[in-house]
Write an enzyme that holds these catalytic residues in place. Structure first.
Site, PDB file in Angstrom:
ATOM      1  N   HIS A   1      32.694  36.145  51.317  1.00  0.00           N
ATOM      2  CA  HIS A   1      34.031  36.639  51.667  1.00  0.00           C
ATOM      3  C   HIS A   1      34.771  35.516  52.381  1.00  0.00           C
ATOM      4  O   HIS A   1      34.187  34.753  53.145  1.00  0.00           O
ATOM      5  CB  HIS A   1      33.944  37.855  52.600  1.00  0.00           C
ATOM      6  CG  HIS A   1      35.207  38.651  52.638  1.00  0.00           C
ATOM      7  ND1 HIS A   1      36.255  38.309  53.464  1.00  0.00           N
ATOM      8  CD2 HIS A   1      35.599  39.732  51.943  1.00  0.00           C
ATOM      9  CE1 HIS A   1      37.242  39.177  53.279  1.00  0.00           C
ATOM     10  NE2 HIS A   1      36.878  40.054  52.360  1.00  0.00           N
TER      11      HIS A   1
ATOM     12  N   ASP B   1      32.274  45.130  47.588  1.00  0.00           N
ATOM     13  CA  ASP B   1      32.151  45.339  46.131  1.00  0.00           C
ATOM     14  C   ASP B   1      30.714  45.400  45.662  1.00  0.00           C
ATOM     15  O   ASP B   1      30.452  45.750  44.517  1.00  0.00           O
ATOM     16  CB  ASP B   1      32.888  44.211  45.395  1.00  0.00           C
ATOM     17  CG  ASP B   1      34.377  44.276  45.665  1.00  0.00           C
ATOM     18  OD1 ASP B   1      34.930  43.320  46.228  1.00  0.00           O
ATOM     19  OD2 ASP B   1      34.967  45.327  45.361  1.00  0.00           O
TER      20      ASP B   1
HETATM   21  C1  SDX Z   1      37.421  41.272  47.945  1.00  0.00           C
HETATM   22  O1  SDX Z   1      40.355  38.772  51.025  1.00  0.00           O
HETATM   23  C2  SDX Z   1      39.975  39.993  51.089  1.00  0.00           C
HETATM   24  O2  SDX Z   1      40.079  40.627  52.150  1.00  0.00           O
HETATM   25  C3  SDX Z   1      39.397  40.555  49.809  1.00  0.00           C
HETATM   26  C4  SDX Z   1      38.781  41.965  49.915  1.00  0.00           C
HETATM   27  C5  SDX Z   1      39.828  43.007  50.234  1.00  0.00           C
HETATM   28  O3  SDX Z   1      39.439  44.072  50.743  1.00  0.00           O
HETATM   29  O4  SDX Z   1      41.015  42.807  49.875  1.00  0.00           O
HETATM   30  O5  SDX Z   1      37.783  41.982  50.909  1.00  0.00           O
HETATM   31  C6  SDX Z   1      38.148  42.388  48.591  1.00  0.00           C
HETATM   32  O6  SDX Z   1      38.014  40.582  47.151  1.00  0.00           O
HETATM   33  C7  SDX Z   1      35.992  40.958  48.348  1.00  0.00           C
HETATM   34  C8  SDX Z   1      35.441  39.671  47.663  1.00  0.00           C
HETATM   35  C9  SDX Z   1      34.995  40.055  46.258  1.00  0.00           C
HETATM   36  N1  SDX Z   1      34.647  38.826  45.464  1.00  0.00           N
HETATM   37  C10 SDX Z   1      33.379  38.594  45.107  1.00  0.00           C
HETATM   38  O7  SDX Z   1      32.407  39.259  45.465  1.00  0.00           O
HETATM   39  C11 SDX Z   1      33.238  37.411  44.143  1.00  0.00           C
HETATM   40  C12 SDX Z   1      32.071  36.503  44.606  1.00  0.00           C
HETATM   41  N2  SDX Z   1      32.499  35.868  45.843  1.00  0.00           N
HETATM   42  C13 SDX Z   1      33.066  34.535  45.757  1.00  0.00           C
HETATM   43  O8  SDX Z   1      33.818  34.269  44.618  1.00  0.00           O
HETATM   44  C14 SDX Z   1      33.653  34.051  47.087  1.00  0.00           C
HETATM   45  O9  SDX Z   1      32.727  34.331  48.037  1.00  0.00           O
HETATM   46  C15 SDX Z   1      35.008  34.569  47.538  1.00  0.00           C
HETATM   47  C16 SDX Z   1      36.067  34.380  46.500  1.00  0.00           C
HETATM   48  C17 SDX Z   1      34.926  36.022  47.909  1.00  0.00           C
HETATM   49  C18 SDX Z   1      35.389  33.759  48.780  1.00  0.00           C
HETATM   50  O10 SDX Z   1      35.637  32.472  48.359  1.00  0.00           O
HETATM   51  P1  SDX Z   1      35.981  31.304  49.428  1.00  0.00           P
HETATM   52  O11 SDX Z   1      36.256  31.850  50.779  1.00  0.00           O
HETATM   53  O12 SDX Z   1      37.023  30.447  48.808  1.00  0.00           O
HETATM   54  O13 SDX Z   1      34.622  30.579  49.591  1.00  0.00           O
HETATM   55  P2  SDX Z   1      34.204  29.382  48.690  1.00  0.00           P
HETATM   56  O14 SDX Z   1      34.410  29.759  47.255  1.00  0.00           O
HETATM   57  O15 SDX Z   1      34.847  28.156  49.222  1.00  0.00           O
HETATM   58  O16 SDX Z   1      32.630  29.327  48.946  1.00  0.00           O
HETATM   59  C19 SDX Z   1      32.137  28.671  50.072  1.00  0.00           C
HETATM   60  C20 SDX Z   1      30.766  28.165  49.617  1.00  0.00           C
HETATM   61  C21 SDX Z   1      30.836  27.402  48.298  1.00  0.00           C
HETATM   62  O17 SDX Z   1      29.778  26.454  48.328  1.00  0.00           O
HETATM   63  P3  SDX Z   1      30.191  24.909  48.721  1.00  0.00           P
HETATM   64  O18 SDX Z   1      31.299  24.489  47.810  1.00  0.00           O
HETATM   65  O19 SDX Z   1      30.613  24.961  50.167  1.00  0.00           O
HETATM   66  O20 SDX Z   1      28.900  24.134  48.506  1.00  0.00           O
HETATM   67  O21 SDX Z   1      29.903  29.301  49.347  1.00  0.00           O
HETATM   68  C22 SDX Z   1      29.565  29.332  47.978  1.00  0.00           C
HETATM   69  C23 SDX Z   1      30.518  28.417  47.230  1.00  0.00           C
HETATM   70  O22 SDX Z   1      29.861  27.836  46.130  1.00  0.00           O
HETATM   71  N3  SDX Z   1      29.730  30.721  47.527  1.00  0.00           N
HETATM   72  C24 SDX Z   1      28.879  31.374  46.746  1.00  0.00           C
HETATM   73  C25 SDX Z   1      29.422  32.673  46.625  1.00  0.00           C
HETATM   74  N4  SDX Z   1      30.564  32.754  47.313  1.00  0.00           N
HETATM   75  C26 SDX Z   1      30.766  31.541  47.867  1.00  0.00           C
HETATM   76  N5  SDX Z   1      27.737  30.987  46.129  1.00  0.00           N
HETATM   77  C27 SDX Z   1      27.114  31.937  45.388  1.00  0.00           C
HETATM   78  N6  SDX Z   1      27.567  33.221  45.219  1.00  0.00           N
HETATM   79  C28 SDX Z   1      28.713  33.608  45.832  1.00  0.00           C
HETATM   80  N7  SDX Z   1      29.173  34.861  45.670  1.00  0.00           N
END
Ligand code: SDX
Length: 429
Positions: free
Chosen positions: A306, A364
């Site tokens: 998140h 989710d």
């Molecule tokens: C919702 O914003 C809100 O409030 C949203 C929400 C709401 O109520 O409105 O809460 C609802 O959208 C919840 C989130 C649902 N999405 C998912 O579950 C999809 C999977 N999650 C990711 O895509 C990600 O975690 C996000 C999009 C939720 C957050 O992305 P960020 O904050 O931009 O984090 P990032 O992509 O920069 O990740 C940071 C690191 C990365 O590694 P590095 O580049 O630092 O080496 O963490 C890793 C990412 O690769 N990472 C994951 C991961 N999520 C982040 N690795 C594996 N699996 C994951 N799910």
């Protein structure tokens, strides 16, 4: 007392920028004058360190896993209240009295029907159209029907539009679902509460009497409360930006639905369930964990991570409890998907990659299992998220419209394209 400022040194010139404190949470540096003072912009493409507005509606503490709606903890609202009470709270800022609650329920109930012409609107879609595509179109189309609540400068019209959106989203969602499965549309009933009415419109058929299940109604009502608002997330920011141009509320909500559809946002519940189905059995979890950690593999564990919560998503804990309640009620407590989900969560939370990156299950992760058990197809999961989030979008939209300092949102950029150059005729290229 002098206003607090933060000094910023730009090429030797010190600029004093006003610093504002909120009730709780991080303070902000007001950079509105930065460009005028320094000829420079700030740069924050994902808005990780940028506050887009002041708001009194929802507060999140990502480190402590706190979520407050108008100051009330989500756990208490989910435990003691119902979704329409949360709607009143988000819109009006205070919990309703008994009289206010009864009046609000009455008004929402009597706006649940849609214009009869809209029923024909659905006939234009293919039966296999994704219900989210139908929702984007039909919510936007409300502006073609309700001209008496599109003048955003009129407070009465803003409130009527808000009530209509909250009341009609379940009806439109059920129409999208019924059209998708090829069953006849079911009209709303005024003798049923908001969530039972929605379940009735989705699952009743003309051939037999529908028997409401109070445990499922309560569970879905709680799921709606958990999804109602969440500060300035991507879809809420979309609604605010669309609204800042003066667009009508129905068009703004349609824009929010479009943004919510993405798998990184509201589409994650559908993606998380598909991921659990792809994993299939507990013994296949390690290979998916390895893929999630592999920098060369775009795969991510859907339902994990998140932008704000760097601790457990408080909604996920309540969601997990609700999942167990629903599966027990429906006799699915041995659902293999739940077994995979629980084991995936256990493994991920003990794996140093996820611990170091603070990746916890979000709301989710469990919602898909619950909604599937209730009989919804995966394509409907994000539609249900949109039904719940509509009150948050509308409350944030109203707050923005009623903010006297509100201006059209118009970010700038760091230009990295070609410098000015002369046109070359095609003969010379
Ligand atoms: C919702 O914003 C809100 O409030 C949203 C929400 C709401 O109520 O409105 O809460 C609802 O959208 C919840 C989130 C649902 N999405 C998912 O579950 C999809 C999977 N999650 C990711 O895509 C990600 O975690 C996000 C999009 C939720 C957050 O992305 P960020 O904050 O931009 O984090 P990032 O992509 O920069 O990740 C940071 C690191 C990365 O590694 P590095 O580049 O630092 O080496 O963490 C890793 C990412 O690769 N990472 C994951 C991961 N999520 C982040 N690795 C594996 N699996 C994951 N799910």
């Amino acid at each position: 007392m002098n206003a607090r400022t933060t000094a910023l040194s730009v090429d030797g010139k010190v600029v004093d920028l006003p610093t504002l404190d909120g009730t709780i949470g991080p303070s902000v540096v007001d950079i509105a004058s930065l460009y005028k003072e320094t000829d420079m912009f700030t740069y924050d493409p994902g808005f990780t360190s940028t506050a887009s507005c002041q708001s009194k509606i929802t507060y999140i503490d990502g480190d402590d896993g706190v979520l407050l709606y108008r100051g009330y903890p989500i756990q208490e609202l989910a435990e003691h209240g119902d979704f329409l009470e949360t709607c009143y709270l988000l819109l009006e800022g205070e919990l309703p009295t008994t009289t206010q609650k009864a009046d609000f329920d009455y008004r929402v109930t009597r706006h649940t029907m849609v214009h009869e012409q809209m029923m024909r609107f659905f006939q234009g879609f293919r039966r296999d159209a994704h219900p989210m595509a139908i929702m984007v179109a039909s919510v936007g189309a409300l502006s073609a029907f309700y001209h008496d609540s599109t003048d955003i400068s009129d407070e009465k019209q803003r409130m009527i539009a808000s009530m209509r959106m909250i009341a009609k989203m379940p009806t439109l969602a059920s129409l999208a679902y019924k059209y998708h499965v090829g069953q006849p549309f079911i009209y709303p009933r005024n003798d049923l509460d908001y969530t039972t009415n929605f379940l009735h419109m989705c699952f009743a058929v003309p051939c037999e009497e529908y028997k409401p299940n109070p445990i499922l109604s309560r569970a879905l009502d709680r799921i709606f409360i958990l999804h109602a608002d969440h500060e300035q997330n991507a879809s809420t920011s979309t609604v605010r930006l669309a609204g800042s141009s003066g667009a009508n509320p129905f068009a703004c909500i349609a824009a929010g639905i479009a943004c919510l559809w993405g798998p990184a946002h509201g589409g994650a519940n559908e993606a998380a369930l598909k991921m659990l189905q792809e994993i299939g059995t507990v013994d296949r979890i390690p290979q998916f964990i390895a893929r999630a950690k592999d920098k060369n593999d775009p795969f991510r564990l859907m339902g994990f991570g998140h932008r704000v919560y760097k601790n457990y998503d408080p909604r996920a804990k309540i969601m997990q409890r609700t999942t167990h309640e629903v599966l027990n009620e429906l006799g699915h407590k041995d659902d293999p998907l739940l077994e995979v989900a629980l084991e995936l969560e256990r493994i991920a939370l003990s794996d140093e990659y996820f611990v170091e990156k603070k990746l916890y299950p979000n709301i989710d992760f469990y919602s898909g299992i619950t909604l599937k058990a209730m009989g919804f197809p995966t394509e409907m999961f994000t539609v249900l998220f949109a039904v719940a989030r509509t009150v948050g979008w509308i409350a944030q939209w109203k707050e923005m419209i009623e903010d006297p300092s509100q201006r059209i949102g118009r970010p700038r950029q760091l230009y990295t394209g070609a410098p000015a150059r002369d046109y070359i005729s095609i003969a010379q290229r």
